[in-house]
Design an enzyme around this catalytic site. Structure first.
Site, PDB file in Angstrom:
ATOM      1  N   ARG A  68      39.546  22.619  24.315  1.00  0.00           N
ATOM      2  CA  ARG A  68      40.959  23.953  25.210  1.00  0.00           C
ATOM      3  C   ARG A  68      40.062  24.210  26.759  1.00  0.00           C
ATOM      4  NH1 ARG A  68      43.967  26.287  21.603  1.00  0.00           N
ATOM      5  NH2 ARG A  68      45.445  27.629  21.894  1.00  0.00           N
ATOM      6  N   ARG A 120      52.948  37.164  15.950  1.00  0.00           N
ATOM      7  CA  ARG A 120      51.293  37.162  15.660  1.00  0.00           C
ATOM      8  C   ARG A 120      51.220  38.125  17.225  1.00  0.00           C
ATOM      9  NH1 ARG A 120      50.568  30.974  16.120  1.00  0.00           N
ATOM     10  NH2 ARG A 120      48.797  31.647  17.394  1.00  0.00           N
ATOM     11  N   LYS A 124      52.566  22.036  19.100  1.00  0.00           N
ATOM     12  CA  LYS A 124      51.405  21.376  19.134  1.00  0.00           C
ATOM     13  C   LYS A 124      51.501  21.534  17.017  1.00  0.00           C
ATOM     14  CE  LYS A 124      47.787  23.100  22.093  1.00  0.00           C
ATOM     15  NZ  LYS A 124      48.224  24.013  22.253  1.00  0.00           N
ATOM     16  N   ARG A 180      47.808  34.277  28.283  1.00  0.00           N
ATOM     17  CA  ARG A 180      47.701  32.828  27.486  1.00  0.00           C
ATOM     18  C   ARG A 180      48.673  31.105  28.169  1.00  0.00           C
ATOM     19  NH1 ARG A 180      50.406  33.141  21.841  1.00  0.00           N
ATOM     20  NH2 ARG A 180      49.946  31.102  21.817  1.00  0.00           N
ATOM     21  N   ARG A 238      58.606  33.784  17.881  1.00  0.00           N
ATOM     22  CA  ARG A 238      58.324  32.665  16.608  1.00  0.00           C
ATOM     23  C   ARG A 238      57.804  34.431  15.727  1.00  0.00           C
ATOM     24  NH1 ARG A 238      53.492  28.956  18.535  1.00  0.00           N
ATOM     25  NH2 ARG A 238      52.158  30.652  18.558  1.00  0.00           N
TER      26      ARG A 238
HETATM   27  P1  AMP Z   1      46.197  28.379  18.963  1.00  0.00           P
HETATM   28  O1  AMP Z   1      46.666  28.716  17.257  1.00  0.00           O
HETATM   29  O2  AMP Z   1      46.123  27.382  18.480  1.00  0.00           O
HETATM   30  O3  AMP Z   1      47.208  28.254  19.807  1.00  0.00           O
HETATM   31  O4  AMP Z   1      45.605  28.851  18.950  1.00  0.00           O
HETATM   32  C1  AMP Z   1      45.303  30.509  19.146  1.00  0.00           C
HETATM   33  C2  AMP Z   1      44.355  31.336  19.623  1.00  0.00           C
HETATM   34  O5  AMP Z   1      42.618  31.359  18.989  1.00  0.00           O
HETATM   35  C3  AMP Z   1      43.673  30.511  21.517  1.00  0.00           C
HETATM   36  O6  AMP Z   1      45.226  31.667  22.239  1.00  0.00           O
HETATM   37  C4  AMP Z   1      42.902  31.521  21.470  1.00  0.00           C
HETATM   38  O7  AMP Z   1      42.655  32.225  21.411  1.00  0.00           O
HETATM   39  C5  AMP Z   1      41.821  31.319  20.197  1.00  0.00           C
HETATM   40  N1  AMP Z   1      41.625  29.467  20.648  1.00  0.00           N
HETATM   41  C6  AMP Z   1      42.495  28.314  19.258  1.00  0.00           C
HETATM   42  N2  AMP Z   1      41.956  26.884  19.804  1.00  0.00           N
HETATM   43  C7  AMP Z   1      40.677  27.740  20.759  1.00  0.00           C
HETATM   44  C8  AMP Z   1      39.478  27.047  21.331  1.00  0.00           C
HETATM   45  N3  AMP Z   1      39.358  25.174  21.182  1.00  0.00           N
HETATM   46  N4  AMP Z   1      38.821  27.463  22.301  1.00  0.00           N
HETATM   47  C9  AMP Z   1      39.123  28.342  22.462  1.00  0.00           C
HETATM   48  N5  AMP Z   1      39.643  29.904  21.752  1.00  0.00           N
HETATM   49  C10 AMP Z   1      40.854  28.989  21.162  1.00  0.00           C
END
Ligand code: AMP
Length: 218
Positions: A88, A160, A13, A171, A127
């Site tokens: 989400r 990360r 994404k 996740r 990654r």
């Molecule tokens: P991402 O970079 O989109 O994979 O997001 C990394 C982490 O940020 C996720 O695993 C969540 O812990 C948090 N996060 C990102 N977007 C959201 C969201 N819309 N709602 C809740 N937690 C989020």
């Protein structure tokens, strides 16, 4: 063009968000990036978010929704926006519906990037991110010429915390329990388009743009 990207962690994404957004000259808005920036700056929001992120859990809706509400109210979204990683949860999707209704800017399309679980684990566990410029590499699919060093800027690469194997499993669980229901939610509203996220970055971008064009043709 007002777009939401959905897909499992590791579906690509973030990468696609940047490419698609640059194609349409609209800002990509990633809640994950906003949280990571706050963690780097050690803000109160960053401290809260980090606890949830490191465990592979979602940051609570009441924190996340406010951030998106503020971000979508900024001027640069006048020509559109691409949301990556939000919503989400169903509660976030409902809140987003209200936010865009208030702003008078309804969503055009929700694009789902589809990928199998095994592929997700391979992608995420390899990654590596540059500590300096944020460029994302992959030990298997897109390795830098010197292991651990960013080709773009010479910065140090790191993994990360939320890409460690046990966190990846968590996740994926969170995705199937809380986020996957959004696919049905948006399908019912006639907004959903899906594309497979297998292939080169350019191929996936091309397919995504085609799907968006088809969806927005009247
Ligand atoms: P991402 O970079 O989109 O994979 O997001 C990394 C982490 O940020 C996720 O695993 C969540 O812990 C948090 N996060 C990102 N977007 C959201 C969201 N819309 N709602 C809740 N937690 C989020």
């Amino acid at each position: 063009m007002r777009v939401v990207l959905v897909g499992a962690p590791g579906a690509g994404k973030g990468t696609q968000a940047k490419h698609i957004a640059s194609h349409y000259e609209i800002p990509p808005i990633s809640t994950g990036d906003i949280f990571r920036a706050n963690i780097a700056e050690q803000t109160a929001l960053g401290k809260t978010a980090k606890r949830f992120m490191d465990a592979g859990d979602l940051v609570p809706d009441e924190v996340t929704i406010g951030i998106v509400r503020d971000r979508l109210a900024q001027d640069d979204t006048a020509s559109g926006f691409l949301l990556d990683g939000f919503p989400r949860t169903l509660a976030q999707a409902e809140a987003l519906g209200e936010i865009v209704a208030d702003l008078g800017t309804p969503l055009d399309v929700v694009l789902e990037l589809q990928v199998e679980d095994d592929e997700v684990v391979r992608r995420l566990s390899g990654r590596r991110t540059c500590r300096n410029c944020g460029h994302v590499w992959h030990v298997e699919f897109d390795p830098p010429s010197v292991a651990g060093v960013c080709d773009e800027c010479g910065g140090e690469l790191f993994q990360r915390d939320d890409d460690l194997p046990e966190t990846i499993r968590r996740r994926l669980e969170v995705y199937s329990e809380q986020t996957a229901p959004l696919v049905g939610y948006y399908a019912e509203r006639g907004l959903l388009r899906s594309t497979t996220a297998i292939g080169s970055v350019d191929e996936i971008t091309k397919r995504s743009v085609e799907a968006l064009e088809l969806a927005t043709q009247v």
